[in-house]
Structure formats: structure tokens, C-alpha cells
Design a protein around this motif. Sequence first.
Motif, mmCIF file in Angstrom:
data_model
loop_
_atom_site.group_PDB
_atom_site.id
_atom_site.type_symbol
_atom_site.label_atom_id
_atom_site.label_comp_id
_atom_site.label_asym_id
_atom_site.label_seq_id
_atom_site.Cartn_x
_atom_site.Cartn_y
_atom_site.Cartn_z
ATOM 1 N N ALA A 182 2.632 6.920 -5.135
ATOM 2 C CA ALA A 182 2.430 7.213 -6.548
ATOM 3 C C ALA A 182 1.500 8.408 -6.757
ATOM 4 O O ALA A 182 1.584 9.083 -7.776
ATOM 5 C CB ALA A 182 1.864 5.991 -7.256
ATOM 6 N N LEU A 183 0.642 8.693 -5.761
ATOM 7 C CA LEU A 183 -0.281 9.815 -5.898
ATOM 8 C C LEU A 183 0.414 11.168 -5.828
ATOM 9 O O LEU A 183 -0.142 12.168 -6.275
ATOM 10 C CB LEU A 183 -1.369 9.733 -4.825
ATOM 11 N N ASN A 186 0.808 -1.216 0.000
ATOM 12 C CA ASN A 186 0.000 0.000 0.000
ATOM 13 C C ASN A 186 0.841 1.266 0.000
ATOM 14 O O ASN A 186 0.410 2.297 -0.497
ATOM 15 C CB ASN A 186 -0.947 0.012 1.199
ATOM 16 N N ARG A 187 2.034 1.210 0.550
ATOM 17 C CA ARG A 187 2.872 2.416 0.613
ATOM 18 C C ARG A 187 3.289 2.893 -0.778
ATOM 19 O O ARG A 187 3.150 4.089 -1.063
ATOM 20 C CB ARG A 187 4.094 2.163 1.499
ATOM 21 N N ASP A 245 2.236 4.550 8.478
ATOM 22 C CA ASP A 245 1.825 4.123 9.822
ATOM 23 C C ASP A 245 1.250 2.707 9.801
ATOM 24 O O ASP A 245 1.485 1.916 10.720
ATOM 25 C CB ASP A 245 0.792 5.092 10.392
ATOM 26 N N GLU A 246 0.504 2.373 8.753
ATOM 27 C CA GLU A 246 -0.071 1.037 8.658
ATOM 28 C C GLU A 246 1.002 -0.020 8.435
ATOM 29 O O GLU A 246 0.898 -1.139 8.953
ATOM 30 C CB GLU A 246 -1.108 0.999 7.541
ATOM 31 N N VAL A 247 2.044 0.322 7.697
ATOM 32 C CA VAL A 247 3.161 -0.607 7.512
ATOM 33 C C VAL A 247 3.853 -0.849 8.853
ATOM 34 O O VAL A 247 4.184 -1.990 9.198
ATOM 35 C CB VAL A 247 4.165 -0.075 6.460
ATOM 36 N N ALA A 248 4.057 0.215 9.622
ATOM 37 C CA ALA A 248 4.698 0.060 10.939
ATOM 38 C C ALA A 248 3.830 -0.793 11.866
ATOM 39 O O ALA A 248 4.351 -1.643 12.611
ATOM 40 C CB ALA A 248 4.959 1.434 11.549
ATOM 41 N N ALA A 249 2.514 -0.593 11.837
ATOM 42 C CA ALA A 249 1.618 -1.394 12.676
ATOM 43 C C ALA A 249 1.634 -2.862 12.253
ATOM 44 O O ALA A 249 1.626 -3.763 13.107
ATOM 45 C CB ALA A 249 0.199 -0.842 12.596
ATOM 46 N N ARG A 300 1.163 9.301 4.572
ATOM 47 C CA ARG A 300 1.565 9.152 5.979
ATOM 48 C C ARG A 300 0.828 7.980 6.634
ATOM 49 O O ARG A 300 1.410 7.197 7.387
ATOM 50 C CB ARG A 300 1.307 10.451 6.742
ATOM 51 N N GLN A 301 -0.465 7.834 6.329
ATOM 52 C CA GLN A 301 -1.236 6.729 6.898
ATOM 53 C C GLN A 301 -0.702 5.383 6.418
ATOM 54 O O GLN A 301 -0.655 4.424 7.187
ATOM 55 C CB GLN A 301 -2.707 6.852 6.510
#
Length: 134
Positions: free
Chosen positions: A56-57, A50-51, A115-119, A111-112
Motif C-alpha cells: 500500500a505504501l 504484512n505484504r 521475504d518474511e512471508v516466504a520464511a 521486498r522484505q
Amino acid sequence: MKAVLPLLALLLLPATPAAAADLVEVHALAVTHDPQLRAAHHGREAERENRPLARALVLPQVQGLATYGVERTAIDPAGGGDERTDTTDPYELGVELSQVVFDLGAFVRLRQAGDEVAAAEVDYRIAEQDLVLR
């Protein structure tokens, strides 16, 4: 004497070592076959994907265009002469580059995603620790 002979025969047989797995082998088997750890691993890999999508956006976007065609036109002279054909080869090439200057939603998603990758990484580490404790 009869009881001593079978005992003596057992002692004279070559001893084969018992197959014993050490702790490292048992842990390696558990890591490859534990469904909870595999689920955490796949969840972590999905979040890692997802990162780059969120990144890419905010990256520059490049679009290209290329067209080619052949046009044939029959020309009939008004004076009754021979008809002739005119052929043209039109083509078009184009490149468009666009860059997002500021899109708050895109930067928040980036940024989210981090954070989701870290979680997900923490969840995987917790699953590893739970495997050791089980």
C-alpha cells in the motif's frame, strides 16, 4: 462342561467391530489440535497480512473532500425599509491523487515483506514435518 458353556455363549454373541482410527484420521486430528502447528499457522497468516500493508505504501493514494454548508445573512437596509435574509448554500468538492515515484524505503519494505512471508511459509512446512515425525 461348565467351562464350555460360557465359552460357547461368547462365541455366539454378535461380534462388534472395534473402532479403529486409520492414519488419515489420526493425522487430521493431530493437525487440528497440535499447538506448535497452530502457532506456525497463525504466524504465517500474520506475515501474509504484512505484504498488502507494505504494498500500500507504493500504490497511488486517493483522498476526497466534500463540504456543504448554509449561510444566512440578515440585510438591514440603510433607509429603514424591511429587513430581508439572504441565504446561500456553499459547497466544495475535491479529489487529490498522489503517486510515489521513488521511495527506496517503501520498496525495500515491500521486498522484505515478501521475504518474511516466504520464511513463515517455510516455518509452517517445517512444523508440518515435525508433526508427522512426532
